[in-house]
Motif scaffolding. Sequence first.
Motif, mmCIF file in Angstrom:
data_model
loop_
_atom_site.group_PDB
_atom_site.id
_atom_site.type_symbol
_atom_site.label_atom_id
_atom_site.label_comp_id
_atom_site.label_asym_id
_atom_site.label_seq_id
_atom_site.Cartn_x
_atom_site.Cartn_y
_atom_site.Cartn_z
ATOM 1 N N UNK A 84 0.827 -1.208 0.000
ATOM 2 C CA UNK A 84 0.000 0.000 0.000
ATOM 3 C C UNK A 84 0.860 1.257 0.000
ATOM 4 N N UNK A 85 1.932 1.238 0.757
ATOM 5 C CA UNK A 85 2.821 2.400 0.778
ATOM 6 C C UNK A 85 3.531 2.574 -0.565
ATOM 7 N N UNK A 86 3.901 1.449 -1.209
ATOM 8 C CA UNK A 86 4.507 1.535 -2.543
ATOM 9 C C UNK A 86 3.514 2.099 -3.545
ATOM 10 N N UNK A 87 2.253 1.670 -3.453
ATOM 11 C CA UNK A 87 1.222 2.171 -4.357
ATOM 12 C C UNK A 87 0.997 3.663 -4.138
ATOM 13 N N UNK A 88 1.031 4.093 -2.878
ATOM 14 C CA UNK A 88 0.870 5.511 -2.580
ATOM 15 C C UNK A 88 2.000 6.328 -3.205
ATOM 16 N N UNK A 89 3.215 5.833 -3.103
ATOM 17 C CA UNK A 89 4.351 6.522 -3.718
ATOM 18 C C UNK A 89 4.185 6.591 -5.239
ATOM 19 N N UNK A 90 3.707 5.501 -5.814
ATOM 20 C CA UNK A 90 3.512 5.444 -7.260
ATOM 21 C C UNK A 90 2.440 6.436 -7.711
ATOM 22 N N UNK A 91 1.355 6.488 -6.973
ATOM 23 C CA UNK A 91 0.263 7.402 -7.335
ATOM 24 C C UNK A 91 0.694 8.857 -7.215
ATOM 25 N N UNK A 92 1.562 9.156 -6.289
ATOM 26 C CA UNK A 92 2.057 10.525 -6.165
ATOM 27 C C UNK A 92 2.894 10.922 -7.372
ATOM 28 N N UNK A 93 3.559 9.947 -7.989
ATOM 29 C CA UNK A 93 4.287 10.241 -9.222
ATOM 30 C C UNK A 93 3.317 10.565 -10.348
ATOM 31 N N UNK A 94 2.203 9.843 -10.389
ATOM 32 C CA UNK A 94 1.208 10.114 -11.430
ATOM 33 C C UNK A 94 0.503 11.452 -11.195
ATOM 34 N N UNK A 95 0.535 11.949 -9.978
ATOM 35 C CA UNK A 95 -0.040 13.264 -9.712
ATOM 36 C C UNK A 95 0.746 14.384 -10.379
ATOM 37 N N UNK B 99 4.240 -3.049 11.369
ATOM 38 C CA UNK B 99 5.310 -2.426 10.618
ATOM 39 C C UNK B 99 5.413 -3.095 9.243
ATOM 40 N N UNK B 100 5.683 -2.321 8.184
ATOM 41 C CA UNK B 100 5.768 -2.938 6.849
ATOM 42 C C UNK B 100 6.915 -3.931 6.760
#
Length: 502
Positions: free
Chosen positions: A228-239, A270-271
């Motif tokens: 989920x944290x990796x996906x969040x980082x990825x989505x911020x790049x698409x922003x 913890x992840x």
Amino acid sequence: MALPSSGDNLEFYCPDTGTWTPIDKMRFEEARTYRWRSSFNAPFKFLLNEIPLSMVRTEIGWEGEWMAPFQSGMLTFSIEHDERVTVQTYLYSDNRKLTETDFSHMIVDILSEAAACFQHCGAHLKFDNNGFVRKVSLAQWDYIDRNFHRLHRIFRQIQAEPLRKLRASEQWIRRENVKHVTPALLAWSERHAGHGMSEGIPVPELIWSGVREETFNVFENQVLLRQLRDLLRLLREYQTISIDAIRSKAEQYVDRVHYWLRSSFLQQIQPHIGPVVISQAFRKHPVYRNWFSWFHELYQFNEYSIGFKSPIPLKDTYQLYEIWVFMQIVKILRENGAVLDTSDLFALEQDGLVLNLSEKKESRIKMVGGATLAYQRWFTSATQDFVTYTHGMKPDIVLEADGKLYIFDPKYRLDHNLPMALGEMHKYRDGIVSKTNRNRVVEEVFIITPAPGKENAHLFGDEYRQQYQMGAYWLKPGDSGHELTNKLAEIISDQILTKRTN
């Protein structure tokens, strides 16, 4: 007597050589009539693609005549006598029309222009993909956008019943909370409570005892949190992408992932750090398996390609030619700066391939100045803006500009059939009218053909096209199509100039 597998007892007459040739050595071409004969004496069945062919008895056996269709592709002849024998061969394109090389060339052109249109508008597509890579791409975004709702459903299922385990620990608890008297508790009592519980001496208020409790801190949930944290980082790049549609959607997905991360079962976890292995739960649990599969596909876009929504058989060359002509017109308009949005060309469905051009779905491209280009546009007595007063009509390609319609109809025909094909265009020019005042709205109609036009050269002339507002354009794979390019530029020039001045 059984027919030998070589097919020597059944022959076709070859018009080119003037000889009779065994069926398995015959070269068939579309739009030709072939005579055949057989030395069988007894009746038998002769089928083409499981359809019986007619025959008559002769002095030496049986014979018949077969007219090849106006389509290239595979042929399967079946001879049923004492046994069934099948002979597969190929129906080649008429050498006066498109060749197999042209067919392949058209597919390359269509997919190349589809990729260019995708880059132009950032439409959400379905890709064939493979190869692991950790980087953002339009193909990866398409996967996220099409499948985020599925990930949301999977997470809700996990949130309702996440994996957990019982954890044993030693801690101080109040004596009234002791549920089980274990040997360890008795031993602790003997050491710290005088003579122990067995002699009736009161137990202290606080007792050091083992406690078993449920915890969500398991490997699969740790991996889930990390993903989920990796996906969040990825989505911020698409922003940060310049395409508004992608940036807006990415912001919505970021908010959703933030909401998931606040779930109670993830708060004390913890992840996971280090390599991720496929555990038994990821392999067999019905929900966690789907979750792991979703993230596995997320990075499989090292190589990808655009394809068709539906396969086009080689025999349906006419259909491929229609799509190819449409995409060539799209290319001409795009290179002249007239195209704004091509997203409607592509399928948004989870299954299926990219290019979504078919008779069942009208696809439109938005252009400058409010103009549109449509594939397989329907006109009936109840359609908006433009209607017909006879029956439903569906021209292949319709360019609408300034309230006028320009119709282009690809015709996969031979030279001598072109006048008849052009004659069919009268129904479009005269039968499609304005819904408000019933005035004619079709400005010009044209057929586009791969035929060279040697027998009907006048149909391709500027004088004919200007005089009658109809005519023909020649367009074949490998041809620049400069005449058609000039015509399209003439139609849309006002819209382009207006857009650029603004």
